[in-house]
Each structure stands twice: as C-alpha cells, then as structure tokens.
Design a protein around this motif. Sequence first.
Motif, PDB file in Angstrom:
ATOM      1  N   ALA A  64      12.077   3.416   0.446  1.00 33.51           N
ATOM      2  CA  ALA A  64      11.005   2.486   0.805  1.00 33.51           C
ATOM      3  C   ALA A  64      11.557   1.167   1.336  1.00 33.51           C
ATOM      4  O   ALA A  64      11.014   0.604   2.286  1.00 33.51           O
ATOM      5  N   GLN A  65      12.622   0.674   0.750  1.00 36.69           N
ATOM      6  CA  GLN A  65      13.197  -0.598   1.214  1.00 36.69           C
ATOM      7  C   GLN A  65      13.670  -0.478   2.658  1.00 36.69           C
ATOM      8  O   GLN A  65      13.417  -1.358   3.479  1.00 36.69           O
ATOM      9  N   ASP A 124       0.851  -1.188   0.000  1.00 32.32           N
ATOM     10  CA  ASP A 124       0.000   0.000   0.000  1.00 32.32           C
ATOM     11  C   ASP A 124       0.892   1.244   0.000  1.00 32.32           C
ATOM     12  O   ASP A 124       1.681   1.446   0.925  1.00 32.32           O
ATOM     13  N   ASP A 125       0.779   2.056  -1.039  1.00 31.63           N
ATOM     14  CA  ASP A 125       1.620   3.257  -1.167  1.00 31.63           C
ATOM     15  C   ASP A 125       1.465   4.201   0.017  1.00 31.63           C
ATOM     16  O   ASP A 125       2.442   4.768   0.504  1.00 31.63           O
ATOM     17  N   ALA A 126       0.232   4.359   0.480  1.00 32.72           N
ATOM     18  CA  ALA A 126      -0.012   5.268   1.607  1.00 32.72           C
ATOM     19  C   ALA A 126       0.648   4.741   2.885  1.00 32.72           C
ATOM     20  O   ALA A 126       1.185   5.518   3.677  1.00 32.72           O
ATOM     21  N   GLU A 151       3.547   6.547   4.996  1.00 38.08           N
ATOM     22  CA  GLU A 151       3.405   6.826   6.429  1.00 38.08           C
ATOM     23  C   GLU A 151       4.604   6.298   7.213  1.00 38.08           C
ATOM     24  O   GLU A 151       5.129   6.986   8.095  1.00 38.08           O
ATOM     25  N   ILE A 152       5.058   5.091   6.878  1.00 36.19           N
ATOM     26  CA  ILE A 152       6.242   4.544   7.542  1.00 36.19           C
ATOM     27  C   ILE A 152       7.443   5.444   7.284  1.00 36.19           C
ATOM     28  O   ILE A 152       8.225   5.733   8.194  1.00 36.19           O
ATOM     29  N   ALA A 163      10.327  -1.296   9.655  1.00 32.10           N
ATOM     30  CA  ALA A 163       9.026  -1.711  10.187  1.00 32.10           C
ATOM     31  C   ALA A 163       9.030  -3.191  10.572  1.00 32.10           C
ATOM     32  O   ALA A 163       8.496  -3.567  11.619  1.00 32.10           O
ATOM     33  N   LEU A 164       9.644  -4.020   9.745  1.00 28.20           N
ATOM     34  CA  LEU A 164       9.719  -5.449  10.059  1.00 28.20           C
ATOM     35  C   LEU A 164      10.557  -5.703  11.307  1.00 28.20           C
ATOM     36  O   LEU A 164      10.199  -6.517  12.159  1.00 28.20           O
TER      37      LEU A 164
END
Length: 56
Positions: A24-25, A8-10, A14-15, A31-32
């Motif tokens: 993003a990576q 999800d792009d959103a 947010e992250i 997050a993981l």
Amino acid sequence: MRVTIDLDDALIAEIMEITGLSDAQEAVEKALREFVRIHQRDPRSMNCGALAGKAI
C-alpha cells in the motif's frame, strides 16, 4: 516523511490492482508521483482548488 492517514481501502486496492504493486505504501507513493507528473505537464489539467475538501 512518515505520516499516519486514513485512506479508503477500496481506493488503495484499486491503485494496487492498476499498478500491480502489492504494498500500500508503494501504491500511494506511485499515485502521488503520477499526480505531480500530470500537474507539472499541465497545471490547468487539475483544478486542485476545486478538490479541496472533496473526495476524489
């Protein structure tokens, strides 16, 4: 490990905003790692079975 997944792009945005990361990576990896850290601290804090097949 290299994987291709649709996210999800959103949620990624947010992250990235929360973490201050611009990649993003890196945001997904952060997050993981946080998910695992929280689960290791208290495995009952996340009922992963209840999350199966559901968007978080």
